[in-house]
Design a protein around this motif. Sequence first.
Motif, PDB file in Angstrom:
ATOM      1  N   SER A   1     -24.805 -28.447  22.434  1.00  0.00           N
ATOM      2  CA  SER A   1     -26.193 -28.542  22.895  1.00  0.00           C
ATOM      3  C   SER A   1     -27.180 -28.048  21.830  1.00  0.00           C
ATOM      4  O   SER A   1     -28.155 -27.353  22.123  1.00  0.00           O
ATOM      5  CB  SER A   1     -26.397 -27.756  24.199  1.00  0.00           C
ATOM      6  N   LYS A   2     -26.885 -28.395  20.583  1.00  0.00           N
ATOM      7  CA  LYS A   2     -27.782 -28.083  19.466  1.00  0.00           C
ATOM      8  C   LYS A   2     -27.869 -29.312  18.566  1.00  0.00           C
ATOM      9  O   LYS A   2     -26.955 -30.127  18.517  1.00  0.00           O
ATOM     10  CB  LYS A   2     -27.272 -26.878  18.673  1.00  0.00           C
ATOM     11  N   LYS A   3     -28.984 -29.379  17.835  1.00  0.00           N
ATOM     12  CA  LYS A   3     -29.254 -30.535  16.982  1.00  0.00           C
ATOM     13  C   LYS A   3     -28.982 -30.195  15.519  1.00  0.00           C
ATOM     14  O   LYS A   3     -29.369 -29.141  15.032  1.00  0.00           O
ATOM     15  CB  LYS A   3     -30.717 -30.944  17.163  1.00  0.00           C
ATOM     16  N   ILE A   4     -28.316 -31.113  14.826  1.00  0.00           N
ATOM     17  CA  ILE A   4     -28.155 -31.017  13.374  1.00  0.00           C
ATOM     18  C   ILE A   4     -29.234 -31.902  12.772  1.00  0.00           C
ATOM     19  O   ILE A   4     -29.227 -33.115  12.957  1.00  0.00           O
ATOM     20  CB  ILE A   4     -26.752 -31.468  12.926  1.00  0.00           C
ATOM     21  N   SER A   5     -30.166 -31.280  12.063  1.00  0.00           N
ATOM     22  CA  SER A   5     -31.256 -32.026  11.448  1.00  0.00           C
ATOM     23  C   SER A   5     -30.714 -32.848  10.277  1.00  0.00           C
ATOM     24  O   SER A   5     -29.920 -32.366   9.485  1.00  0.00           O
ATOM     25  CB  SER A   5     -32.332 -31.062  10.953  1.00  0.00           C
ATOM     26  N   LYS A   6     -31.171 -34.089  10.176  1.00  0.00           N
ATOM     27  CA  LYS A   6     -30.726 -34.974   9.100  1.00  0.00           C
ATOM     28  C   LYS A   6     -31.822 -35.165   8.054  1.00  0.00           C
ATOM     29  O   LYS A   6     -31.794 -36.090   7.250  1.00  0.00           O
ATOM     30  CB  LYS A   6     -30.300 -36.338   9.674  1.00  0.00           C
ATOM     31  N   GLY A   7     -32.806 -34.271   8.033  1.00  0.00           N
ATOM     32  CA  GLY A   7     -33.960 -34.400   7.152  1.00  0.00           C
ATOM     33  C   GLY A   7     -33.653 -34.432   5.667  1.00  0.00           C
ATOM     34  O   GLY A   7     -34.394 -35.024   4.895  1.00  0.00           O
ATOM     35  N   GLN A   8     -32.565 -33.803   5.230  1.00  0.00           N
ATOM     36  CA  GLN A   8     -32.258 -33.733   3.793  1.00  0.00           C
ATOM     37  C   GLN A   8     -31.286 -34.813   3.326  1.00  0.00           C
ATOM     38  O   GLN A   8     -30.981 -34.907   2.144  1.00  0.00           O
ATOM     39  CB  GLN A   8     -31.650 -32.354   3.464  1.00  0.00           C
ATOM     40  N   ARG A   9     -30.801 -35.638   4.234  1.00  0.00           N
ATOM     41  CA  ARG A   9     -29.730 -36.581   3.916  1.00  0.00           C
ATOM     42  C   ARG A   9     -30.052 -37.481   2.725  1.00  0.00           C
ATOM     43  O   ARG A   9     -29.200 -37.733   1.877  1.00  0.00           O
ATOM     44  CB  ARG A   9     -29.415 -37.434   5.145  1.00  0.00           C
ATOM     45  N   LEU A  10     -31.277 -37.976   2.641  1.00  0.00           N
ATOM     46  CA  LEU A  10     -31.633 -38.942   1.600  1.00  0.00           C
ATOM     47  C   LEU A  10     -32.342 -38.298   0.408  1.00  0.00           C
ATOM     48  O   LEU A  10     -33.129 -38.935  -0.273  1.00  0.00           O
ATOM     49  CB  LEU A  10     -32.495 -40.070   2.190  1.00  0.00           C
ATOM     50  N   THR A  11     -32.051 -37.039   0.146  1.00  0.00           N
ATOM     51  CA  THR A  11     -32.651 -36.370  -1.006  1.00  0.00           C
ATOM     52  C   THR A  11     -31.771 -36.575  -2.245  1.00  0.00           C
ATOM     53  O   THR A  11     -30.645 -37.062  -2.144  1.00  0.00           O
ATOM     54  CB  THR A  11     -32.844 -34.862  -0.738  1.00  0.00           C
ATOM     55  N   ASN A  12     -32.264 -36.163  -3.394  1.00  0.00           N
ATOM     56  CA  ASN A  12     -31.530 -36.352  -4.648  1.00  0.00           C
ATOM     57  C   ASN A  12     -30.465 -35.262  -4.818  1.00  0.00           C
ATOM     58  O   ASN A  12     -30.770 -34.138  -5.199  1.00  0.00           O
ATOM     59  CB  ASN A  12     -32.490 -36.348  -5.829  1.00  0.00           C
ATOM     60  N   TRP A  13     -29.221 -35.612  -4.571  1.00  0.00           N
ATOM     61  CA  TRP A  13     -28.107 -34.658  -4.672  1.00  0.00           C
ATOM     62  C   TRP A  13     -27.688 -34.424  -6.119  1.00  0.00           C
ATOM     63  O   TRP A  13     -26.871 -33.552  -6.389  1.00  0.00           O
ATOM     64  CB  TRP A  13     -26.929 -35.133  -3.813  1.00  0.00           C
ATOM     65  N   ASP A  14     -28.260 -35.184  -7.061  1.00  0.00           N
ATOM     66  CA  ASP A  14     -27.998 -34.979  -8.485  1.00  0.00           C
ATOM     67  C   ASP A  14     -29.085 -34.124  -9.151  1.00  0.00           C
ATOM     68  O   ASP A  14     -29.076 -33.939 -10.357  1.00  0.00           O
ATOM     69  CB  ASP A  14     -27.933 -36.324  -9.232  1.00  0.00           C
ATOM     70  N   ALA A  15     -30.024 -33.615  -8.373  1.00  0.00           N
ATOM     71  CA  ALA A  15     -31.132 -32.826  -8.923  1.00  0.00           C
ATOM     72  C   ALA A  15     -30.597 -31.650  -9.740  1.00  0.00           C
ATOM     73  O   ALA A  15     -29.500 -31.140  -9.474  1.00  0.00           O
ATOM     74  CB  ALA A  15     -32.014 -32.309  -7.791  1.00  0.00           C
ATOM     75  N   ASP A  16     -31.381 -31.237 -10.748  1.00  0.00           N
ATOM     76  CA  ASP A  16     -30.970 -30.105 -11.588  1.00  0.00           C
ATOM     77  C   ASP A  16     -30.672 -28.874 -10.746  1.00  0.00           C
ATOM     78  O   ASP A  16     -29.684 -28.184 -10.961  1.00  0.00           O
ATOM     79  CB  ASP A  16     -32.065 -29.762 -12.608  1.00  0.00           C
TER      80      ASP A  16
ATOM     81  N   LYS B   1     -22.133 -42.066  -8.192  1.00  0.00           N
ATOM     82  CA  LYS B   1     -20.880 -41.391  -7.847  1.00  0.00           C
ATOM     83  C   LYS B   1     -21.197 -40.215  -6.922  1.00  0.00           C
ATOM     84  O   LYS B   1     -22.321 -39.726  -6.894  1.00  0.00           O
ATOM     85  CB  LYS B   1     -20.187 -40.862  -9.109  1.00  0.00           C
ATOM     86  N   ILE B   2     -20.193 -39.770  -6.203  1.00  0.00           N
ATOM     87  CA  ILE B   2     -20.311 -38.619  -5.313  1.00  0.00           C
ATOM     88  C   ILE B   2     -20.892 -37.434  -6.091  1.00  0.00           C
ATOM     89  O   ILE B   2     -20.484 -37.154  -7.200  1.00  0.00           O
ATOM     90  CB  ILE B   2     -18.918 -38.310  -4.725  1.00  0.00           C
ATOM     91  N   SER B   3     -21.890 -36.770  -5.527  1.00  0.00           N
ATOM     92  CA  SER B   3     -22.602 -35.684  -6.210  1.00  0.00           C
ATOM     93  C   SER B   3     -22.098 -34.305  -5.814  1.00  0.00           C
ATOM     94  O   SER B   3     -22.062 -33.394  -6.637  1.00  0.00           O
ATOM     95  CB  SER B   3     -24.093 -35.738  -5.857  1.00  0.00           C
ATOM     96  N   LEU B   4     -21.740 -34.174  -4.542  1.00  0.00           N
ATOM     97  CA  LEU B   4     -21.469 -32.853  -3.986  1.00  0.00           C
ATOM     98  C   LEU B   4     -20.296 -32.928  -3.025  1.00  0.00           C
ATOM     99  O   LEU B   4     -20.174 -33.893  -2.266  1.00  0.00           O
ATOM    100  CB  LEU B   4     -22.719 -32.383  -3.227  1.00  0.00           C
TER     101      LEU B   4
ATOM    102  N   LEU C   1     -20.112 -31.938  -8.154  1.00  0.00           N
ATOM    103  CA  LEU C   1     -19.242 -32.873  -8.873  1.00  0.00           C
ATOM    104  C   LEU C   1     -19.998 -33.632  -9.956  1.00  0.00           C
ATOM    105  O   LEU C   1     -19.381 -34.076 -10.931  1.00  0.00           O
ATOM    106  CB  LEU C   1     -18.582 -33.843  -7.898  1.00  0.00           C
ATOM    107  N   ASN C   2     -21.300 -33.782  -9.807  1.00  0.00           N
ATOM    108  CA  ASN C   2     -22.089 -34.441 -10.857  1.00  0.00           C
ATOM    109  C   ASN C   2     -22.107 -33.595 -12.132  1.00  0.00           C
ATOM    110  O   ASN C   2     -22.394 -34.097 -13.207  1.00  0.00           O
ATOM    111  CB  ASN C   2     -23.522 -34.716 -10.379  1.00  0.00           C
ATOM    112  N   ARG C   3     -21.766 -32.308 -12.024  1.00  0.00           N
ATOM    113  CA  ARG C   3     -21.710 -31.414 -13.186  1.00  0.00           C
ATOM    114  C   ARG C   3     -20.283 -31.185 -13.678  1.00  0.00           C
ATOM    115  O   ARG C   3     -20.042 -31.097 -14.871  1.00  0.00           O
ATOM    116  CB  ARG C   3     -22.295 -30.049 -12.819  1.00  0.00           C
TER     117      ARG C   3
END
Length: 193
Positions: free
Chosen positions: A151-166, A65-68, A82-84
């Motif tokens: 003319s700026k970049k949005i980094s996508k480095g965190q996209r696949l991290t655990n959004w349900d983390a404590d 389910k949606i986490s955040l 939302l996970n909380r």
Amino acid sequence: MIQQYTHTIKKEDIAALPIEEFKGRIYVIDTTAEANKAVEYLLKYPKVGFDTETRPSFKKGQHYKISLMQISTEDTCFLFRLNRIDIPEPLEYFLRTEDTMKIGLSLRDDFAAMRKRTSVEPTNFLDLQKFVGKFGIEDASLQKIYAILFSKKISKGQRLTNWDADVLTDSQKKYAALDAWACLQIYNLLNEA
């Protein structure tokens, strides 16, 4: 006459751009009482940026389910865990109020994810994917639209991290806040064009 922008941008051109950063305040909301205060604050604004994050699944048939849910003003972003707290009544009210325009990207996906947590009908949302076309922009991703306009970049480095983390890391918080804030910045720039 509506100002026209570059239709598209290549990945290698985005890679060469400086990285954008959200410099505002970030509040993590993980109680209903905090959600109530956050919504009270957000209701003072005519428009906000909106985004959601869901824990990625790496197994076939596994879904989360949606986490955040991220909702941002010009200088403040609220990260609703939302996970909380699921989607408490004050947040449901905010999602269906006509008083504040909520600006996001690829909202159909967000709405589908929200339906797994609530039956509330989202109201007064604007999807940038549909909005940017009249300005000549053909790219549909947040990263590409933002790169074309700012003319700026949005980094996508965190996209696949655990959004349900404590506990969300600082990198996760900044990434999540930036996505919602960037939607508001895109709309504001194009609305002035």
